[in-house]
Design a protein around this motif. Structure first.
Motif, PDB file in Angstrom:
ATOM      1  N   UNK A  13       0.807  -1.217   0.000  1.00 46.91           N
ATOM      2  CA  UNK A  13       0.000   0.000   0.000  1.00 46.91           C
ATOM      3  C   UNK A  13       0.842   1.270   0.000  1.00 46.91           C
ATOM      4  N   UNK A  14       2.154   1.141   0.238  1.00 41.51           N
ATOM      5  CA  UNK A  14       3.036   2.292   0.273  1.00 41.51           C
ATOM      6  C   UNK A  14       3.587   2.582  -1.116  1.00 41.51           C
ATOM      7  N   UNK A  15       3.864   3.836  -1.376  1.00 42.29           N
ATOM      8  CA  UNK A  15       4.359   4.248  -2.689  1.00 42.29           C
ATOM      9  C   UNK A  15       5.865   4.071  -2.832  1.00 42.29           C
ATOM     10  N   UNK A  16       6.548   3.665  -1.757  1.00 43.52           N
ATOM     11  CA  UNK A  16       7.996   3.503  -1.784  1.00 43.52           C
ATOM     12  C   UNK A  16       8.373   2.165  -1.148  1.00 43.52           C
ATOM     13  N   UNK A  17       9.599   1.744  -1.395  1.00 47.41           N
ATOM     14  CA  UNK A  17      10.218   0.654  -0.655  1.00 47.41           C
ATOM     15  C   UNK A  17      11.450   1.224   0.032  1.00 47.41           C
ATOM     16  N   UNK A  52       4.068   5.638   5.685  1.00 41.71           N
ATOM     17  CA  UNK A  52       3.306   4.399   5.579  1.00 41.71           C
ATOM     18  C   UNK A  52       4.215   3.180   5.532  1.00 41.71           C
ATOM     19  N   UNK A  53       5.482   3.401   5.227  1.00 46.16           N
ATOM     20  CA  UNK A  53       6.406   2.277   5.040  1.00 46.16           C
ATOM     21  C   UNK A  53       7.023   1.814   6.348  1.00 46.16           C
ATOM     22  N   UNK A  54       7.386   2.745   7.210  1.00 45.38           N
ATOM     23  CA  UNK A  54       8.165   2.398   8.397  1.00 45.38           C
ATOM     24  C   UNK A  54       7.307   2.075   9.619  1.00 45.38           C
ATOM     25  N   UNK A  55       6.050   2.519   9.638  1.00 46.06           N
ATOM     26  CA  UNK A  55       5.182   2.260  10.781  1.00 46.06           C
ATOM     27  C   UNK A  55       4.275   1.076  10.457  1.00 46.06           C
ATOM     28  N   UNK A  56       4.173   0.140  11.375  1.00 49.33           N
ATOM     29  CA  UNK A  56       3.484  -1.132  11.141  1.00 49.33           C
ATOM     30  C   UNK A  56       1.984  -0.955  11.303  1.00 49.33           C
ATOM     31  N   UNK A  57       1.259  -1.062  10.195  1.00 48.35           N
ATOM     32  CA  UNK A  57      -0.199  -0.888  10.229  1.00 48.35           C
ATOM     33  C   UNK A  57      -0.875  -1.915  11.121  1.00 48.35           C
ATOM     34  N   UNK A  58      -0.444  -3.148  11.054  1.00 51.39           N
ATOM     35  CA  UNK A  58      -1.092  -4.204  11.842  1.00 51.39           C
ATOM     36  C   UNK A  58      -1.022  -3.919  13.340  1.00 51.39           C
ATOM     37  N   UNK A  59       0.099  -3.367  13.774  1.00 58.37           N
ATOM     38  CA  UNK A  59       0.280  -3.093  15.195  1.00 58.37           C
ATOM     39  C   UNK A  59      -0.507  -1.864  15.633  1.00 58.37           C
TER      40      UNK A  59
END
Length: 236
Positions: free
Chosen positions: A54-58, A185-192
């Motif tokens: 879902x993030x625009x970057x890696x 959106x990449x570094x923060x864990x959505x599930x958590x």
């Protein structure tokens, strides 16, 4: 393939993140052999690829078991390995809740910012959108008015905290607006984080400030992530 692997690995280490649409990044997402070799090379130096569909970057991050050996000597590691203070971490979480949570709901339902969901009968068949189509903006003025007093004052938030988060890549600031940066959106864990924010104390604080996160079913959104990752790889 050797040259491409060296190039991508070096760029990830030097630049910290790369856009998902980058030619070599796309190859890593769809070419299993290429991806396995990239993962092996990163693992050799204690790193792993951050790839959220879902993030625009890696990007790259330390392998979990190496976080303590690498960062544990610094006192600030208890709160953040980026040197963020407690107030700055709090602001980062607020920004994540106000930008990423609504964006994720639009991505899962395949809606864009200008779409009310009533005009596209086949919206669910569209690929997951990234960028400006789904990621909203916040005004610095309203953000500071609502949360500045809780985070040390307007001047501190505007001149120091937002600037620091922008330099680290979590947000972008432009003409008084705050938008999503490569790492938010990449570094923060959505599930958590999602369910804790929607149903936790921060959800009540956001609601009191008129910024309540969407009443989305966080468990359902989290469950869809693995399937979406596979679907996105197939589409790419």
């Amino acid at each position: 393939m050797e040259h491409e692997l060296k190039t991508l690995t070096a760029r990830l280490l030097a630049q910290r993140w790369l856009p998902r649409g980058d030619k070599l990044v796309r190859r890593a997402l769809v070419d299993e052999t290429f991806r396995l070799e990239l993962d092996r090379r990163l693992a050799d130096v204690g790193l792993r690829l951050l790839d959220n569909p879902y993030a625009a970057h890696v990007g790259v991050a330390l392998q979990p078991e190496l976080a303590e050996p690498v960062f544990g000597a610094g006192r600030e590691y208890a709160a953040s390995n980026l040197g963020l203070t407690r107030d700055e971490v709090a602001l980062l979480v607020i920004l994540w809740a106000l930008i990423v949570l609504p964006k994720r709901q639009r991505q899962v339902t395949r809606r864009e910012l200008v779409d009310d969901g009533q005009t596209d009968l086949f919206g669910g068949d569209k690929p997951v959108a990234h960028g400006d189509a789904v990621s909203g903006t916040l005004t610095e003025a309203s953000l500071i008015a609502d949360f500045g007093p809780r985070l040390g004052g307007r001047t501190k938030v505007r001149n120091f905290m937002l600037g620091k988060l922008a330099r680290l890549g979590f947000i972008e600031r432009r003409n008084g607006l705050v938008t999503e940066g490569p790492l938010l959106d990449l570094a923060l864990d959505y599930r958590v984080m999602a369910d804790r924010i929607i149903h936790g104390t921060l959800g009540e604080i956001l609601e009191a400030a008129g910024h309540a996160p969407p009443e989305s079913n966080a468990f359902e959104l989290a469950e869809v992530l693995p399937d979406e990752a596979e679907a996105l790889d197939e589409e790419d």
